[in-house]
Design a protein around this motif. Structure first.
Motif, PDB file in Angstrom:
ATOM      1  N   ILE A 188       0.825  -1.202   0.000  1.00  0.00           N
ATOM      2  CA  ILE A 188       0.000   0.000   0.000  1.00  0.00           C
ATOM      3  C   ILE A 188       0.866   1.261   0.000  1.00  0.00           C
ATOM      4  O   ILE A 188       0.626   2.196  -0.766  1.00  0.00           O
ATOM      5  CB  ILE A 188      -0.969  -0.016   1.194  1.00  0.00           C
ATOM      6  CG1 ILE A 188      -2.030  -1.105   0.989  1.00  0.00           C
ATOM      7  CG2 ILE A 188      -1.626   1.341   1.385  1.00  0.00           C
ATOM      8  CD1 ILE A 188      -2.950  -1.314   2.163  1.00  0.00           C
ATOM      9  N   GLY A 189       1.886   1.294   0.845  1.00  0.00           N
ATOM     10  CA  GLY A 189       2.761   2.459   0.875  1.00  0.00           C
ATOM     11  C   GLY A 189       3.475   2.680  -0.447  1.00  0.00           C
ATOM     12  O   GLY A 189       3.609   3.827  -0.915  1.00  0.00           O
ATOM     13  N   LEU A 190       3.928   1.607  -1.067  1.00  0.00           N
ATOM     14  CA  LEU A 190       4.577   1.737  -2.370  1.00  0.00           C
ATOM     15  C   LEU A 190       3.593   2.236  -3.420  1.00  0.00           C
ATOM     16  O   LEU A 190       3.968   2.954  -4.354  1.00  0.00           O
ATOM     17  CB  LEU A 190       5.184   0.395  -2.795  1.00  0.00           C
ATOM     18  CG  LEU A 190       6.398  -0.053  -1.974  1.00  0.00           C
ATOM     19  CD1 LEU A 190       6.729  -1.505  -2.266  1.00  0.00           C
ATOM     20  CD2 LEU A 190       7.610   0.840  -2.261  1.00  0.00           C
ATOM     21  N   ILE A 205       8.895  11.531  -0.610  1.00  0.00           N
ATOM     22  CA  ILE A 205       9.852  11.060   0.388  1.00  0.00           C
ATOM     23  C   ILE A 205       9.362   9.743   0.963  1.00  0.00           C
ATOM     24  O   ILE A 205       8.262   9.665   1.533  1.00  0.00           O
ATOM     25  CB  ILE A 205      10.024  12.102   1.508  1.00  0.00           C
ATOM     26  CG1 ILE A 205      10.423  13.461   0.908  1.00  0.00           C
ATOM     27  CG2 ILE A 205      11.053  11.636   2.535  1.00  0.00           C
ATOM     28  CD1 ILE A 205      10.280  14.623   1.869  1.00  0.00           C
ATOM     29  N   ALA A 206      10.138   8.686   0.812  1.00  0.00           N
ATOM     30  CA  ALA A 206       9.777   7.354   1.282  1.00  0.00           C
ATOM     31  C   ALA A 206      10.468   7.072   2.612  1.00  0.00           C
ATOM     32  O   ALA A 206      11.665   7.327   2.759  1.00  0.00           O
ATOM     33  CB  ALA A 206      10.177   6.303   0.249  1.00  0.00           C
ATOM     34  N   LEU A 216      13.364  -0.066  -3.503  1.00  0.00           N
ATOM     35  CA  LEU A 216      12.237  -0.307  -4.410  1.00  0.00           C
ATOM     36  C   LEU A 216      11.403   0.963  -4.568  1.00  0.00           C
ATOM     37  O   LEU A 216      10.952   1.285  -5.672  1.00  0.00           O
ATOM     38  CB  LEU A 216      11.370  -1.449  -3.879  1.00  0.00           C
ATOM     39  CG  LEU A 216      10.117  -1.795  -4.697  1.00  0.00           C
ATOM     40  CD1 LEU A 216      10.462  -2.067  -6.155  1.00  0.00           C
ATOM     41  CD2 LEU A 216       9.400  -2.995  -4.079  1.00  0.00           C
ATOM     42  N   ALA A 217      11.202   1.695  -3.474  1.00  0.00           N
ATOM     43  CA  ALA A 217      10.449   2.945  -3.562  1.00  0.00           C
ATOM     44  C   ALA A 217      11.120   3.923  -4.529  1.00  0.00           C
ATOM     45  O   ALA A 217      10.443   4.620  -5.299  1.00  0.00           O
ATOM     46  CB  ALA A 217      10.316   3.572  -2.177  1.00  0.00           C
ATOM     47  N   ARG A 218      12.448   3.978  -4.496  1.00  0.00           N
ATOM     48  CA  ARG A 218      13.164   4.840  -5.444  1.00  0.00           C
ATOM     49  C   ARG A 218      12.909   4.396  -6.878  1.00  0.00           C
ATOM     50  O   ARG A 218      12.707   5.228  -7.773  1.00  0.00           O
ATOM     51  CB  ARG A 218      14.664   4.835  -5.146  1.00  0.00           C
ATOM     52  CG  ARG A 218      15.065   5.697  -3.946  1.00  0.00           C
ATOM     53  CD  ARG A 218      16.571   5.825  -3.888  1.00  0.00           C
ATOM     54  NE  ARG A 218      17.047   6.704  -2.832  1.00  0.00           N
ATOM     55  CZ  ARG A 218      17.126   8.025  -2.918  1.00  0.00           C
ATOM     56  NH1 ARG A 218      16.749   8.630  -4.044  1.00  0.00           N
ATOM     57  NH2 ARG A 218      17.577   8.751  -1.911  1.00  0.00           N
ATOM     58  N   ALA A 225      14.742   8.941   0.104  1.00  0.00           N
ATOM     59  CA  ALA A 225      14.483   7.773   0.951  1.00  0.00           C
ATOM     60  C   ALA A 225      15.122   8.004   2.316  1.00  0.00           C
ATOM     61  O   ALA A 225      16.278   8.424   2.409  1.00  0.00           O
ATOM     62  CB  ALA A 225      15.041   6.505   0.308  1.00  0.00           C
ATOM     63  N   ILE A 226      14.346   7.712   3.373  1.00  0.00           N
ATOM     64  CA  ILE A 226      14.831   7.907   4.740  1.00  0.00           C
ATOM     65  C   ILE A 226      14.740   6.584   5.488  1.00  0.00           C
ATOM     66  O   ILE A 226      13.656   5.981   5.577  1.00  0.00           O
ATOM     67  CB  ILE A 226      13.991   8.971   5.480  1.00  0.00           C
ATOM     68  CG1 ILE A 226      14.112  10.316   4.778  1.00  0.00           C
ATOM     69  CG2 ILE A 226      14.430   9.089   6.932  1.00  0.00           C
ATOM     70  CD1 ILE A 226      13.154  11.364   5.310  1.00  0.00           C
TER      71      ILE A 226
END
Length: 362
Positions: A188-190, A205-206, A216-218, A225-226
């Motif tokens: 869901i977040g992705l 910003i992930a 993967l988010a990038r 990404a944090i």
């Protein structure tokens, strides 16, 4: 036929032989081809979401219409469909103005018992029950989509993608050029990240504690990404956005993370709570913190309009603008249910997908 059955919360899920009845008036029988494993399934198994048992699990599924009951007009035998957990009535004031997630006339999913186990009625989960070869759903829960979308991708549209993308586009209504942050990078977040891409957000910003999910988010479009296991995400977001994000999304269902997502907002910002904490959970916040025109939004099922949104998401996938292939971490046979649960609990999955009743690829 075989199905993943939960006999009681806290007990192991078993793969058992069950029967499903023929569709009645306004109902559709669907031959399931693929089904995704979601944290909501885990919450029922662990007892965080109370549900009557025994129950056939699964709610993120896709397949082919096998039979239709009297009065069904929206689909026909042979149609490719995605299951919707909503089952709204379609006639109340909320449905008529395009807000079916606010429908109050839809029957409770806990009333449906289309299966039998050992000769006794068995419950359906979330208007769907996708971890089986065949299921019977209400007509409004069988949503036709373009048959060119492989079933193992189409299944994910029915929950994770709809919930995440919908939270961004339908509920928060993120504007082009906005700065947004997503806390929690499961399926869901992705999908929230991808919603930000579709909305034209300038900064996406992930935030997570798993480096592989951040990477993967990038790949899915996050600009930053944090690693929340190493850095303070609130401070980092405030620094990246010069004071706070325009929008934040909490996709974990954790009260401490909800608070972080609220604190990461800038003036005029909005937090959308997408994750589902344990039933009955409550959170405290300083009311004065909202005086800078900040908002907290609840979000059910991506504020979905299934017949419109599912087809849109399928078209975006076919056009190369929505990435679904990359969300599938691993595919499983139904007999591998225990291994899939272990992978989900360990944070190793964006999405795990079960292949059922034929090819998951069409």
């Amino acid at each position: 036929m075989r199905a993943a059955v939960l006999r009681a919360a806290g007990q192991p899920v078993t793969i058992e032989e069950v029967r499903v009845r023929d569709p009645g008036p306004g109902e559709v029988r669907v031959a399931i081809r693929a089904a995704g494993l979601c944290h909501s399934d885990l919450s029922v198994i662990d007892g965080a979401i109370p549900y009557p048992t025994p129950v056939v699990l699964g709610h993120e599924g896709a397949g082919v219409v096998d039979a239709v009951g009297p009065g069904v007009t929206a689909v026909k035998e042979g149609d490719a469909v995605v299951l919707s957990t909503l089952a709204h009535c379609g006639r109340c004031p909320a449905c008529e103005v395009g807000r079916p997630t606010e429908c109050r006339n839809a029957p409770s999913p806990k009333d449906a018992r289309p299966f039998t186990l050992d000769g006794e009625p068995e419950y359906q989960f979330a208007n769907a029950s996708a971890f089986t070869n065949y299921t019977v759903v209400r007509e409004q829960s069988a949503i036709p989509i373009d048959a060119r979308v492989p079933f193992d991708r189409a299944a994910l549209i029915g929950c994770g993608i709809m919930t995440g993308v919908g939270a961004v586009l339908n509920r928060a209504r993120v504007e082009a050029g906005a700065a947004m942050a997503v806390f929690g990078l499961g399926g869901i977040g992705l999908s929230c990240v991808q919603g930000g891409v579709l909305a034209g957000a300038a900064r996406i910003i992930a935030v997570d504690v798993v480096p592989a999910k951040l990477e993967l988010a990038r790949r899915l479009g996050a600009t930053h990404a944090i690693d929340a296991g190493k850095d303070d995400p609130v401070a980092a977001i405030r620094d990246l956005t010069r004071g706070g994000a325009d929008y934040t999304f909490e996709a974990v269902g954790n009260l401490a993370v909800i608070r972080q997502a609220l604190d990461a907002l800038g003036a005029g910002g909005a937090l959308t709570i997408v994750g589902v904490p344990k039933l009955g959970s409550s959170a405290e916040f300083v009311v004065h913190a909202l005086y800078q025109n900040k908002a907290i939004l609840g979000c059910r099922y991506g504020t979905a309009r299934p017949r419109r949104d599912f087809a849109m998401l399928a078209d975006l996938y076919l056009g190369g603008r929505l990435k679904i292939d990359e969300l599938i971490t691993r595919r499983y046979a139904l007999d591998e249910f225990a291994a899939a649960l272990d992978d989900l609990r360990a944070g190793r999955l964006a999405r795990g997908v079960f292949s059922l009743g034929g090819s998951a690829h069409g």
